[in-house]
Design a protein around this motif. Structure first.
Motif, short mmCIF file in Angstrom:
data_model
loop_
_atom_site.label_atom_id
_atom_site.label_comp_id
_atom_site.label_asym_id
_atom_site.label_seq_id
_atom_site.Cartn_x
_atom_site.Cartn_y
_atom_site.Cartn_z
N TYR B 35 0.85 -1.19 0.00
CA TYR B 35 0.00 0.00 0.00
C TYR B 35 0.89 1.24 0.00
O TYR B 35 1.98 1.25 0.58
CB TYR B 35 -0.89 0.03 1.24
CG TYR B 35 -1.93 -1.08 1.29
CD1 TYR B 35 -1.59 -2.36 1.70
CD2 TYR B 35 -3.24 -0.83 0.91
CE1 TYR B 35 -2.54 -3.37 1.74
CE2 TYR B 35 -4.20 -1.84 0.95
CZ TYR B 35 -3.83 -3.10 1.36
OH TYR B 35 -4.78 -4.09 1.40
N GLN B 37 0.74 5.27 1.17
CA GLN B 37 -0.02 6.23 1.95
C GLN B 37 0.61 7.60 1.81
O GLN B 37 1.69 7.86 2.37
CB GLN B 37 -0.09 5.83 3.42
CG GLN B 37 -1.00 6.73 4.24
CD GLN B 37 -1.13 6.30 5.68
OE1 GLN B 37 -0.32 5.54 6.20
NE2 GLN B 37 -2.18 6.77 6.35
N PRO B 43 -4.28 4.68 3.27
CA PRO B 43 -3.45 3.85 2.40
C PRO B 43 -4.21 3.45 1.14
O PRO B 43 -5.43 3.22 1.18
CB PRO B 43 -3.14 2.62 3.26
CG PRO B 43 -3.29 3.10 4.66
CD PRO B 43 -4.39 4.10 4.63
N PHE B 45 -4.14 0.69 -2.15
CA PHE B 45 -3.65 -0.62 -2.54
C PHE B 45 -2.83 -0.52 -3.83
O PHE B 45 -3.30 0.05 -4.82
CB PHE B 45 -4.85 -1.55 -2.74
CG PHE B 45 -4.52 -2.93 -3.23
CD1 PHE B 45 -4.71 -3.26 -4.56
CD2 PHE B 45 -4.05 -3.90 -2.36
CE1 PHE B 45 -4.45 -4.54 -5.02
CE2 PHE B 45 -3.78 -5.18 -2.81
CZ PHE B 45 -3.97 -5.50 -4.15
N LEU B 88 4.51 7.07 2.52
CA LEU B 88 4.80 5.94 3.40
C LEU B 88 4.33 4.68 2.67
O LEU B 88 3.18 4.60 2.23
CB LEU B 88 4.03 6.10 4.71
CG LEU B 88 4.16 4.96 5.73
CD1 LEU B 88 5.59 4.84 6.26
CD2 LEU B 88 3.18 5.18 6.89
N LEU B 90 3.54 0.79 2.87
CA LEU B 90 3.18 -0.20 3.87
C LEU B 90 3.03 -1.58 3.24
O LEU B 90 2.47 -1.71 2.14
CB LEU B 90 1.86 0.18 4.55
CG LEU B 90 1.89 1.48 5.36
CD1 LEU B 90 0.47 1.98 5.62
CD2 LEU B 90 2.61 1.27 6.68
N TYR B 104 -2.21 -7.96 8.51
CA TYR B 104 -1.32 -7.34 9.49
C TYR B 104 -0.29 -6.49 8.77
O TYR B 104 0.33 -6.95 7.81
CB TYR B 104 -0.63 -8.40 10.35
CG TYR B 104 -1.57 -9.16 11.23
CD1 TYR B 104 -2.24 -10.28 10.77
CD2 TYR B 104 -1.82 -8.76 12.54
CE1 TYR B 104 -3.12 -10.98 11.57
CE2 TYR B 104 -2.69 -9.44 13.36
CZ TYR B 104 -3.35 -10.56 12.87
OH TYR B 104 -4.23 -11.23 13.66
N PHE B 105 -0.09 -5.28 9.27
CA PHE B 105 0.77 -4.32 8.60
C PHE B 105 2.13 -4.19 9.28
O PHE B 105 2.25 -4.30 10.51
CB PHE B 105 0.10 -2.94 8.57
CG PHE B 105 -0.95 -2.82 7.52
CD1 PHE B 105 -2.22 -3.35 7.73
CD2 PHE B 105 -0.68 -2.20 6.31
CE1 PHE B 105 -3.20 -3.27 6.74
CE2 PHE B 105 -1.65 -2.10 5.32
CZ PHE B 105 -2.91 -2.63 5.54
N GLY B 106 3.14 -3.93 8.45
CA GLY B 106 4.46 -3.61 8.95
C GLY B 106 4.55 -2.15 9.30
O GLY B 106 3.61 -1.38 9.11
N PRO B 107 5.73 -1.73 9.81
CA PRO B 107 5.91 -0.35 10.26
C PRO B 107 6.07 0.64 9.12
O PRO B 107 5.99 1.85 9.34
CB PRO B 107 7.18 -0.41 11.10
CG PRO B 107 7.93 -1.56 10.54
CD PRO B 107 6.90 -2.56 10.11
N ARG B 110 9.38 5.06 4.82
CA ARG B 110 9.10 6.44 4.39
C ARG B 110 10.06 6.79 3.27
O ARG B 110 11.27 6.81 3.46
CB ARG B 110 9.27 7.41 5.55
CG ARG B 110 8.21 7.25 6.61
CD ARG B 110 8.20 8.39 7.62
NE ARG B 110 7.21 8.14 8.66
CZ ARG B 110 5.94 8.46 8.57
NH1 ARG B 110 5.49 9.03 7.48
NH2 ARG B 110 5.11 8.21 9.57
#
Lengths: 109, 114
Positions: B35, B37, B43, B45, B88, B90, B104-107, B110
């Motif tokens: 994703y 953002q 976010p 896709f 960002l 993701l 579940y998303f990662g951090p 950037r």
């Protein structure tokens, strides 16, 4: 495609107050998730709730699939609840998530 | 149990360059989605990989491409970077075919394009 609308866009609360965030979606969905994005950008799963009601501590959520909306309740808010809350929907359980624009919550001490 | 991890955390590039971002899914997951953002937005896709193939794609140009490896980790490549690619990025993982499975998303990574 599916449209996802969240309200309100911004919310300011005093610590200890309760709040309700709303998510409207334009079509039937198989997946609806609520996320909290912290100031560092991490999206944290709150609820997977395509229908029904769930509770986790001070947070609870209700989705009325037939009326195409979901509500996120935050009780006794704390400053750590600040951040952006996103609702995201999908037509399948592992398909692309379509996000709303988010509700930015600020909880003041 | 390790969650979703992404690298690098931050990246600065100039217009026209190419970038590769990496993602390792949550243990036991076999599906990876990417994703983008932009600041102040939700976010969006980009695409999803399953069994090392692109299964779904959002409205992103061909400059955005990806890969999934046999260990289910994934890369996102962006060619000919534009200023508008600053965002960002993701990564999310899930287990295909399982009812009531969340993503579940990662951090995130950037990316700043100058």
């Amino acid at each position: 495609g599916i449209q996802v609308e969240q309200s309100p866009p911004d919310l300011i609360l005093q610590e200890g107050a309760n709040s309700t965030l709303r998510c409207n979606f334009s079509d039937s969905v198989n997946n609806l998730q609520w996320f909290h994005q912290n100031p560092w950008g991490q999206l944290i799963n709150l609820f997977y709730i395509p229908s029904g009601t769930k509770q986790n501590g001070r947070l609870s959520a209700t989705t009325v699939a037939t009326e195409r909306y979901s509500l996120l309740y935050i009780s006794s808010s704390q400053t750590t609840d600040s951040g952006v809350y996103f609702c995201a929907v999908s037509l399948s359980n592992t398909g692309k998530l379509i996000f709303g624009q988010g509700t930015t919550l600020q909880v003041k001490p | 149990d390790a969650g979703v991890t992404q690298s690098p955390t931050h990246l600065i590039k100039t217009r026209g360059q190419q970038v590769t971002l990496r993602c390792s899914p949550k243990s036991g997951h076999d599906t990876v989605s990417w994703y983008q953002q932009a600041l102040g937005q939700g976010p969006q896709f980009i695409f999803q990989y399953y069994e090392e193939e692109e299964r779904q794609r959002g409205n992103f140009p061909d400059r955005f491409s990806g890969h999934q490896f046999p260990n289910y980790s994934s890369e996102l490549n962006v060619n000919a970077l534009l200023l508008g690619d600053s965002a960002l990025y993701l990564c999310a993982s899930s287990l295909d075919g399982i009812v009531q499975e969340t993503q579940y998303f990662g951090p995130g990574t950037r990316l700043l394009v100058l």
